[in-house]
Design an enzyme around this catalytic site. Structure first.
Site, PDB file in Angstrom:
ATOM      1  N   HIS A 249       0.582  -1.536  -0.095  1.00 24.04           N
ATOM      2  CA  HIS A 249       0.188  -0.191  -0.415  1.00 24.04           C
ATOM      3  C   HIS A 249       0.669   1.039   0.344  1.00 24.04           C
ATOM      4  CE1 HIS A 249      -3.461  -1.352  -0.026  1.00 24.04           C
ATOM      5  NE2 HIS A 249      -3.771  -2.584   1.025  1.00 24.04           N
ATOM      6  N   ALA A 364       0.779 -19.749 -19.974  1.00 14.63           N
ATOM      7  CA  ALA A 364       1.156 -20.859 -21.061  1.00 14.63           C
ATOM      8  C   ALA A 364       1.756 -19.706 -21.952  1.00 14.63           C
ATOM      9  CB  ALA A 364       0.193 -21.648 -21.063  1.00 14.63           C
ATOM     10  N   ASP A 393       0.976 -26.567 -21.897  1.00 12.01           N
ATOM     11  CA  ASP A 393       2.130 -25.233 -23.669  1.00 12.01           C
ATOM     12  C   ASP A 393       2.460 -26.619 -23.981  1.00 12.01           C
ATOM     13  OD1 ASP A 393       3.691 -25.615 -21.647  1.00 12.01           O
ATOM     14  OD2 ASP A 393       3.834 -23.677 -20.441  1.00 12.01           O
TER      15      ASP A 393
END
Length: 470
Positions: A249, A364, A393
Site C-alpha cells: 500500500h 502458458a 503449453d
C-alpha cells in the site's frame, strides 16, 4: 502394523493372556495340590471317588483286581492308594517307603475310629484318609497319597474341558473390551494432536488443543506446547502478511507520483532522453503490477466467506479469457486454442476464478515455444460432479521435483523460466489460492516430450440455467 492403537491393543491383550497362562503354570509348579487339597469338600470328593472305585474293584474282582487298580493308578497319575478292611488289615497297598508305612496305618486307624476325614503332615506327599461303606454294606478305610506337584504336561489336562469353551470365550471377550477401552483412552490425545496438526498444516492457524487435553497428564503439557508453537507461528505469519500488505500500500503512492513526474519529464526532455524515460515507465509499470499482485495475494490469504459467490457459466468465462489472451498474443507467432464446449455451471467468485484462469493461460502463453499454440481443454459435466480445465503449453517444462513449488509465492525455476520473462513468481500462487477459495484444486504435470500441463478442477453446481447466470 503401523497403527499405534492396534499395537497397544494387541500388546495389552497378549499381556493378559500370557499372564494368565504363566499364572496357571506357576500355580501348578508352586502348590502341592491343585485345587488346594486343604479344601475339605474337594478332599471328600477325591476320597469318595477313589474309594468307590477301589471298593467296587475289590468286591467285584477280589484282591488281584484291586492290586491291578492300585498299580495302574500309581503308574498313570502317581496317586498312591491303600484300602483297609474294618479289622485294619490292608486289602491292597501301593509301594511306599518303610518309614511311611507306620504313618499310613496310624492315619487309617484314626479315620476308622472317628469316621471323619484325616490329613497327614507329611513333608513330601499329602496323605488323607476317610472311612466309607461299600455296596455290600461292609466298612472300609481308604488312604490316598497325592503327588507332591503335578507334571507340567498334565497342567491343562487338570483344567475342566468347559473352561476352554464358553468360559474362555467370555474371559477373552472381557479382556479384549478392557484392552480396547485402555488403548482408545491412551491414543485419544494423540489422535486429537494429529487432527490439530493436520488442520494447522491445511492453514487453520486458529486451532488449539490444550483445553481438550487438560486432564491427560503429560499429554496436556504437550498440548500447551503445541498451542504455544501454533500461536507463535500464526503471529509470525500474520505479521509477515500484514507487513507485505502495508508495504504494498505504501509503495502505491510513490509510484503514482513517479508516474506524474515521468509525464512532466517527457514534456521537457529531448529525443535523446526518450529511451531512458520509456525504460523508467516500463519498470514502474512492472513494479505497479507486482504490487497489485502482492495485494491480491494478501487478500486471498485472509479468511474469506462466500458472500461474493454466484452461479455462472464457466465455459463462457474461459472463452472470454482465451479471447483476451489471443488479442494480447497478436503480433507474435503464438496463439491460444479453445474449443467451445457445452455450458457448465459452477459456484464461486467470478472475478477470482477469472483472474486464476487468466494467470494460468498467460503463464502458458509466456513459456510456450514460438510457432505453437496453448491448448485449453474442458472435461467433465454436471453429471460427473466436477469439471476440469486443462491448460497445456509447448515450453521447456520444469523439473519433476519442483512441480509442487511453482504455486509458492516468488518461487521461480531458474533453469529456463528466469527473470527475463518479466514475472515475479506470483501468478500461479494467486491462481492456486483463488481456486482453493472457490472449493477447487490445481495441479501441474510435465508433458512428453516437452511442455507443462496445469489442471484446475472445480465442483459443478447442477441446476437449470437462468438469465442471471453469467
Amino acid at each position: 502394523m503401523r497403527s499405534l492403537f492396534a499395537k497397544i491393543f494387541i500388546y495389552f491383550l497378549l499381556t493378559i493372556v500370557l499372564s494368565t497362562l504363566i499364572g496357571i503354570i506357576l500355580t501348578y509348579s508352586r502348590d502341592r495340590e491343585f485345587p488346594p487339597m486343604g479344601h475339605r469338600h474337594f478332599a471328600k470328593q477325591a476320597l469318595a471317588e477313589y474309594g468307590r472305585d477301589a471298593v467296587r474293584t475289590y468286591e467285584d474282582g477280589g484282591a488281584a483286581a484291586l492290586s491291578d487298580y492300585v498299580a495302574n493308578l500309581r503308574d498313570s497319575a502317581d496317586v498312591k492308594v491303600f484300602l483297609f478292611g474294618a479289622d485294619g488289615v490292608a486289602l491292597a497297598a501301593a509301594q511306599v517307603e518303610k518309614r511311611d508305612e507306620h504313618m499310613i496305618r496310624r492315619l487309617a486307624k484314626a479315620a476308622g475310629r472317628s469316621g471323619r476325614l484325616r490329613f497327614s503332615n507329611h513333608p513330601d506327599v499329602p496323605w488323607m484318609a476317610s472311612a466309607l461303606t461299600g455296596p455290600s454294606g461292609k466298612s472300609y478305610v481308604i488312604v490316598v497319597g497325592l503327588p507332591p506337584r503335578p507334571a507340567l504336561r498334565h497342567i491343562f489336562k487338570a483344567i475342566p474341558p468347559t473352561f476352554f469353551g464358553v468360559r474362555s470365550a467370555i474371559i477373552i471377550a472381557v479382556s479384549a473390551l478392557l484392552c480396547y477401552v485402555l488403548a482408545r483412552t491412551l491414543t485419544a490425545p494423540i489422535r486429537a494432536l494429529r487432527q490439530a496438526t493436520q488442520r494447522f498444516a491445511a492453514g487453520d492457524f486458529s486451532v488449539r488443543v490444550a483445553d481438550s487435553l487438560s486432564s491427560q497428564g503429560e499429554f496436556s503439557e504437550l498440548g500447551r506446547d503445541f498451542d504455544q508453537m501454533a500461536q507463535r507461528i500464526a503471529s509470525l505469519l500474520n505479521g509477515q502478511k500484514q507487513l507485505l500488505s502495508d508495504i504494498s500500500h505504501e509503495l502505491r503512492s510513490p509510484l503514482a507520483r513517479l508516474g506524474v513526474a515521468l509525464e512532466l519529464a517527457r514534456k521537457h526532455a529531448d529525443s535523446d532522453a526518450e529511451n531512458a524515460l520509456n525504460r523508467i515507465e516500463k519498470e514502474s509499470l512492472r513494479l505497479n503490477e507486482m504490487i497489485g499482485q502482492l495485494l491480491d495475494l494478501a487478500s486471498l490469504d485472509e479468511e474469506g466467506g462466500t458472500q461474493s459467490f454466484s452461479r455462472f457459466d464457466l465455459t463462457r468465462l474461459i472463452a472470454d479469457v482465451v479471447r483476451d489472451a489471443v488479442f494480447e498474443a497478436h503480433g507474435s507467432d503464438k496463439t491460444v486454442r479453445f474449443e467451445a464446449a457445452e455450458p457448465v455451471f459452477v459456484r464461486g467468485d467470478v472475478e477470482l476464478l477469472r483472474r486464476a484462469i487468466d494467470n494460468v493461460v498467460r503463464n502458458a502463453l509466456t513459456y510456450t515455444a514460438e510457432g505453437t499454440a496453448v491448448e485449453v481443454l474442458m472435461t467433465g459435466d454436471e453429471f460427473s460432479g466436477s469439471v476440469g480445465v486443462t491448460v497445456c503449453d509447448h515450453g521447456p517444462g520444469i523439473p519433476d521435483d519442483v512441480l509442487d513449488k511453482i504455486f509458492e509465492p516468488f518461487y521461480r525455476v531458474q533453469q529456463s523460466r528466469d527473470r527475463r520473462t518479466g514475472g515475479a513468481g506470483l501468478g500461479l500462487a494467486i491462481a492456486q489460492r483463488a481456486v482453493k477459495r472457490c472449493g477447487g484444486s490445481i495441479s501441474a504435470t510435465n508433458r512428453r516430450p516437452s511442455g507443462l500441463e496445469i489442471q484446475v478442477r472445480l465442483p459443478v453446481e447442477a441446476g437449470p440455467a437462468s438469465t442471471k447466470d453469467a
